[in-house]
Design an enzyme around this catalytic site. Structure first.
Site, PDB file in Angstrom:
ATOM      1  N   LYS A  30       0.822  -1.214   0.000  1.00 29.47           N
ATOM      2  CA  LYS A  30       0.000   0.000   0.000  1.00 29.47           C
ATOM      3  C   LYS A  30       0.865   1.277   0.000  1.00 29.47           C
ATOM      4  O   LYS A  30       2.072   1.221   0.272  1.00 29.47           O
ATOM      5  CB  LYS A  30      -0.921  -0.034   1.229  1.00 29.47           C
ATOM      6  CG  LYS A  30      -1.981  -1.148   1.173  1.00 29.47           C
ATOM      7  CD  LYS A  30      -2.923  -1.047   2.378  1.00 29.47           C
ATOM      8  CE  LYS A  30      -4.005  -2.108   2.338  1.00 29.47           C
ATOM      9  NZ  LYS A  30      -4.933  -1.981   3.501  1.00 29.47           N
ATOM     10  N   TYR A  45     -12.432  -2.541  -3.817  1.00 32.94           N
ATOM     11  CA  TYR A  45     -12.873  -2.704  -2.418  1.00 32.94           C
ATOM     12  C   TYR A  45     -14.397  -2.706  -2.285  1.00 32.94           C
ATOM     13  O   TYR A  45     -14.923  -2.455  -1.199  1.00 32.94           O
ATOM     14  CB  TYR A  45     -12.270  -1.594  -1.548  1.00 32.94           C
ATOM     15  CG  TYR A  45     -10.911  -1.917  -0.965  1.00 32.94           C
ATOM     16  CD1 TYR A  45     -10.683  -3.088  -0.239  1.00 32.94           C
ATOM     17  CD2 TYR A  45      -9.838  -1.037  -1.097  1.00 32.94           C
ATOM     18  CE1 TYR A  45      -9.444  -3.372   0.318  1.00 32.94           C
ATOM     19  CE2 TYR A  45      -8.593  -1.314  -0.536  1.00 32.94           C
ATOM     20  CZ  TYR A  45      -8.405  -2.488   0.168  1.00 32.94           C
ATOM     21  OH  TYR A  45      -7.175  -2.760   0.733  1.00 32.94           O
ATOM     22  N   ASN A  97      -1.874   0.262   6.921  1.00 35.90           N
ATOM     23  CA  ASN A  97      -1.357  -1.003   7.456  1.00 35.90           C
ATOM     24  C   ASN A  97      -0.481  -1.757   6.452  1.00 35.90           C
ATOM     25  O   ASN A  97      -0.327  -2.972   6.522  1.00 35.90           O
ATOM     26  CB  ASN A  97      -2.499  -1.867   8.001  1.00 35.90           C
ATOM     27  CG  ASN A  97      -3.537  -2.197   6.950  1.00 35.90           C
ATOM     28  OD1 ASN A  97      -3.385  -1.849   5.784  1.00 35.90           O
ATOM     29  ND2 ASN A  97      -4.586  -2.886   7.366  1.00 35.90           N
ATOM     30  N   HIS A 108      -2.081  -5.442   1.617  1.00 32.16           N
ATOM     31  CA  HIS A 108      -3.357  -6.139   1.425  1.00 32.16           C
ATOM     32  C   HIS A 108      -3.045  -7.585   1.095  1.00 32.16           C
ATOM     33  O   HIS A 108      -2.040  -7.872   0.441  1.00 32.16           O
ATOM     34  CB  HIS A 108      -4.133  -5.518   0.250  1.00 32.16           C
ATOM     35  CG  HIS A 108      -5.264  -6.394  -0.232  1.00 32.16           C
ATOM     36  ND1 HIS A 108      -6.512  -6.374   0.362  1.00 32.16           N
ATOM     37  CD2 HIS A 108      -5.315  -7.358  -1.190  1.00 32.16           C
ATOM     38  CE1 HIS A 108      -7.281  -7.276  -0.247  1.00 32.16           C
ATOM     39  NE2 HIS A 108      -6.586  -7.879  -1.187  1.00 32.16           N
ATOM     40  N   GLU A 157      -9.216 -11.074  -7.552  1.00 28.94           N
ATOM     41  CA  GLU A 157      -8.328  -9.930  -7.348  1.00 28.94           C
ATOM     42  C   GLU A 157      -7.126  -9.960  -8.297  1.00 28.94           C
ATOM     43  O   GLU A 157      -6.681  -8.919  -8.780  1.00 28.94           O
ATOM     44  CB  GLU A 157      -7.864  -9.889  -5.883  1.00 28.94           C
ATOM     45  CG  GLU A 157      -9.007  -9.567  -4.935  1.00 28.94           C
ATOM     46  CD  GLU A 157      -8.583  -9.532  -3.469  1.00 28.94           C
ATOM     47  OE1 GLU A 157      -9.456  -9.261  -2.622  1.00 28.94           O
ATOM     48  OE2 GLU A 157      -7.406  -9.766  -3.159  1.00 28.94           O
TER      49      GLU A 157
HETATM   50  O1  CDP Z   1      -7.018  -5.914   4.989  1.00 28.48           O
HETATM   51  P1  CDP Z   1      -7.809  -6.876   5.832  1.00 28.48           P
HETATM   52  O2  CDP Z   1      -8.399  -8.014   5.033  1.00 28.48           O
HETATM   53  O3  CDP Z   1      -7.025  -7.343   7.025  1.00 28.48           O
HETATM   54  O4  CDP Z   1      -9.023  -6.043   6.460  1.00 28.48           O
HETATM   55  P2  CDP Z   1     -10.489  -5.727   5.872  1.00 28.48           P
HETATM   56  O5  CDP Z   1     -11.453  -5.898   6.982  1.00 28.48           O
HETATM   57  O6  CDP Z   1     -10.738  -6.498   4.618  1.00 28.48           O
HETATM   58  O7  CDP Z   1     -10.423  -4.174   5.545  1.00 28.48           O
HETATM   59  C1  CDP Z   1      -9.808  -3.710   4.360  1.00 28.48           C
HETATM   60  C2  CDP Z   1      -8.937  -2.527   4.714  1.00 28.48           C
HETATM   61  O8  CDP Z   1      -9.762  -1.475   5.175  1.00 28.48           O
HETATM   62  C3  CDP Z   1      -7.953  -2.763   5.860  1.00 28.48           C
HETATM   63  O9  CDP Z   1      -6.748  -3.358   5.452  1.00 28.48           O
HETATM   64  C4  CDP Z   1      -7.739  -1.367   6.378  1.00 28.48           C
HETATM   65  O10 CDP Z   1      -6.723  -0.695   5.662  1.00 28.48           O
HETATM   66  C5  CDP Z   1      -9.069  -0.680   6.125  1.00 28.48           C
HETATM   67  N1  CDP Z   1      -9.854  -0.559   7.355  1.00 28.48           N
HETATM   68  C6  CDP Z   1      -9.953   0.691   7.967  1.00 28.48           C
HETATM   69  O11 CDP Z   1      -9.402   1.659   7.490  1.00 28.48           O
HETATM   70  N2  CDP Z   1     -10.683   0.814   9.125  1.00 28.48           N
HETATM   71  C7  CDP Z   1     -11.308  -0.245   9.677  1.00 28.48           C
HETATM   72  N3  CDP Z   1     -12.002  -0.095  10.800  1.00 28.48           N
HETATM   73  C8  CDP Z   1     -11.209  -1.511   9.068  1.00 28.48           C
HETATM   74  C9  CDP Z   1     -10.473  -1.637   7.889  1.00 28.48           C
HETATM   75 MG    MG Z   2      -9.819  -7.991   3.524  1.00 26.86          MG
END
Ligand code: CDP
Ligand code: MG
Length: 136
Positions: free
Chosen positions: A12, A52, A115, A118, A129
Site C-alpha cells: 500500500k 474494495y 497497514n 493487502h 483480485e
Molecule cells: O485488509 P484486511 O483483510 O485485514 O481487512 P479488511 O477488513 O478487509 O479491511 C480492508 C482494509 O480497510 C484494511 O486493510 C484497512 O486498511 C481498512 N480498514 C480501515 O481503514 N478501518 C477499519 N475499521 C477496518 C479496515
Molecule cells: Mg480484507
C-alpha cells in the site's frame, strides 16, 4: 492437505512511500511464496472503489478508496503452498496494534488504515483480485 495456490498482495501507499518494497518482497520469498508477477501502478479512486466494493457499506470505505489511490502501490501475484492462508498469517491482523510479532503489519504498519499491505482472504477472492490487476 496443502496445495499450490496463488494470492494477491498489494504493498500500500504508506509502505511504497517508505521504500519498503524490497523488505516486504523478501519476507514473502523467505516464507516460500514465489513472486510470479509484480508491478508498480497508481490507480484511480474509481478503480479502488471497484476493488474494495465488498466494503462499500462500511464507514471507512470512502477514506479507504481515497487512500489506496493517493499514490503508487505495488500489486504482486504470490504463489506457493497454501498461499492464501500463509500470506494472511505473514501479514498479521488488520490493526497493526493487534498484529503478531514479526508480521508485516507489526513490523511496518502505522495504523489500521495505513497497514502497509493487502492480502486476499480466500482462494475465490484471490482469483478475482488477480484478474482485476493482471487481466491477461
Ligand atoms: O485488509 P484486511 O483483510 O485485514 O481487512 P479488511 O477488513 O478487509 O479491511 C480492508 C482494509 O480497510 C484494511 O486493510 C484497512 O486498511 C481498512 N480498514 C480501515 O481503514 N478501518 C477499519 N475499521 C477496518 C479496515
Ligand atoms: Mg480484507
Amino acid at each position: 492437505m496443502s496445495k499450490i495456490e496463488q494470492t494477491l498482495s498489494i504493498i500500500k501507499p504508506d509502505a511504497v512511500e517508505r521504500n519498503l518494497i524490497d523488505e516486504i518482497k523478501n519476507i514473502y520469498t523467505k516464507n516460500n511464496l514465489a513472486i510470479k508477477d509484480s508491478k508498480k501502478i497508481h490507480i484511480t479512486k474509481e478503480e479502488a472503489a471497484e476493488f474494495y466494493k465488498v466494503h462499500q457499506s462500511k464507514p471507512f470505505y470512502n477514506d479507504l478508496c481515497t487512500y489506496l489511490s493517493s499514490s503508487p502501490i505495488v500489486v504482486i501475484i504470490l504463489e506457493g503452498e497454501d498461499a492464501v492462508s500463509k500470506n494472511r498469517k505473514i501479514m498479521g491482523s488488520t490493526n497493526p496494534k493487534d498484529a503478531e510479532e514479526k508480521t508485516i503489519r507489526k513490523l511496518y504498519g502505522i495504523s489500521i488504515d495505513k497497514n502497509s499491505v493487502h492480502g486476499s482472504d480466500s482462494v475465490e477472492n484471490a482469483k478475482k483480485e488477480i484478474k482485476f490487476f493482471f487481466k491477461n
